[in-house]
Design a protein around this motif. Structure first.
Motif, short mmCIF file in Angstrom:
data_model
loop_
_atom_site.label_atom_id
_atom_site.label_comp_id
_atom_site.label_asym_id
_atom_site.label_seq_id
_atom_site.Cartn_x
_atom_site.Cartn_y
_atom_site.Cartn_z
N PHE A 137 0.83 -1.20 0.00
CA PHE A 137 0.00 0.00 0.00
C PHE A 137 0.87 1.25 0.00
N MET A 138 0.21 2.39 -0.21
CA MET A 138 0.86 3.69 -0.12
C MET A 138 0.20 4.50 1.00
N ALA A 177 1.19 -7.24 -5.03
CA ALA A 177 -0.02 -6.54 -5.46
C ALA A 177 0.04 -5.09 -4.99
N LEU A 178 0.08 -4.17 -5.93
CA LEU A 178 0.13 -2.75 -5.62
C LEU A 178 -1.29 -2.20 -5.55
N PHE A 179 -1.57 -1.42 -4.51
CA PHE A 179 -2.91 -0.90 -4.26
C PHE A 179 -2.94 0.62 -4.39
N ALA A 232 1.12 1.49 -9.74
CA ALA A 232 -0.20 2.00 -9.40
C ALA A 232 -0.04 3.46 -9.00
N ALA A 233 -1.03 4.27 -9.36
CA ALA A 233 -1.01 5.68 -8.98
C ALA A 233 -2.36 6.11 -8.47
N HIS A 234 -2.34 7.11 -7.60
CA HIS A 234 -3.54 7.69 -7.01
C HIS A 234 -3.58 9.15 -7.46
N GLY A 251 -7.76 0.20 -6.77
CA GLY A 251 -7.16 -0.30 -7.99
C GLY A 251 -6.02 -1.20 -7.55
N VAL A 252 -5.93 -2.40 -8.11
CA VAL A 252 -4.89 -3.33 -7.68
C VAL A 252 -4.31 -4.05 -8.89
N ILE A 253 -2.99 -4.21 -8.89
CA ILE A 253 -2.29 -4.84 -10.01
C ILE A 253 -1.18 -5.74 -9.47
N VAL A 254 -0.97 -6.89 -10.12
CA VAL A 254 0.07 -7.83 -9.70
C VAL A 254 0.61 -8.54 -10.94
#
Length: 249
Positions: free
Chosen positions: A69-70, A105-107, A128-130, A241-244
């Motif tokens: 997470f960020m 997994a980036l959130f 991943a970006a917010h 949003g999640v990517i792996v």
């Protein structure tokens, strides 16, 4: 279906945007809240996160997936992780995160802001970006693209998830005008004719200028109760949003 508003597997990369469907949260967070900072029960949030991790792992075909997470602060800082020892706590303040590692997994957590997922099939770099209004204007998406390229990404592809749409994100006229000086395409008008900003349109334009044609997933957080919306509800949960990338973390 699972927890997804939208999801796809593309080669060895799985990516998706969650909805509120299912999950264990109750009251104002009702559904699949994955944010630990909004006042929800920590144990319930952990169960929701586990549900999402299992779902994205199934989508990727990876048995073990580790979450990253960020600490999102509406800025343009990007964290790059290439060493497994840098995973986990403490969560570093950033609004973009890049990794070369599989099985991580980036959130990106959102409740009106725009979640952006990026990847390069050849190098295996994912990100991943917010992007809320401040982050979009500060250039978090271009900064994330630059960080990906620094660690070997070349043919970057992307998906842009649901956020509050241009007809629902009402702002003072001066704020819209100032934002338009930075990203003209973001200037919009609400359904009632008042000044507004379209954050996602500006994010898509920023990527277009860099030669990327992202998948822009339909949906407005304020209009659809299957999505969390801070502007609609005030105290609320967060979608993700999640990517792996397939592989062992």
């Amino acid at each position: 279906m699972g927890p997804w508003w939208w999801s796809e597997r593309r080669a060895d990369v799985a990516l998706g945007f969650t909805a509120r469907d299912g999950g264990f949260s109750s009251r104002e967070y009702a559904g699949l809240n994955v944010a630990a900072h909004v006042g929800d029960d920590p144990g319930v949030v952990e169960r929701n996160r586990t549900l999402v991790l299992e779902a994205v792992g199934d989508l990727a075909g990876t048995a073990s997936v580790r979450a990253q997470f960020m600490d999102q602060v509406h800025g343009a800082e990007v964290r790059v992780i290439t060493d497994p020892g840098d995973l986990g706590d403490p969560v570093v303040s950033s609004d973009g995160i890049v990794t070369t590692l599989p099985g991580v997994a980036l959130f990106s957590l959102v409740a009106d802001c725009v979640p952006v997922l990026l990847y390069d099939r050849d190098s295996g770099v994912i990100a991943a970006a917010h992007a809320g209004r401040p982050g979009m204007l500060a250039g978090v998406v271009p900064a994330t693209l630059a960080a990906m390229r620094e660690v070997g990404a070349a043919g970057i592809e992307a998906a842009v998830g649901p956020g509050v749409c241009g007809r629902c994100y009402e702002v003072p006229e001066q704020m819209r005008d100032e934002a338009a000086l930075v990203e003209p395409v973001c200037a919009s008008v609400t359904w009632s004719g008042t000044p507004a900003i379209d954050v996602a349109a500006a994010v898509v334009e920023q990527m277009r200028r860099e030669g990327i044609r992202p998948t822009w997933v339909p949906g407005c957080t304020r209009e659809d109760e299957r999505l969390y919306s801070y502007r609609r509800d005030g105290r609320t949960g967060r979608c993700a949003g999640v990517i792996v990338r397939r592989g062992t973390p």
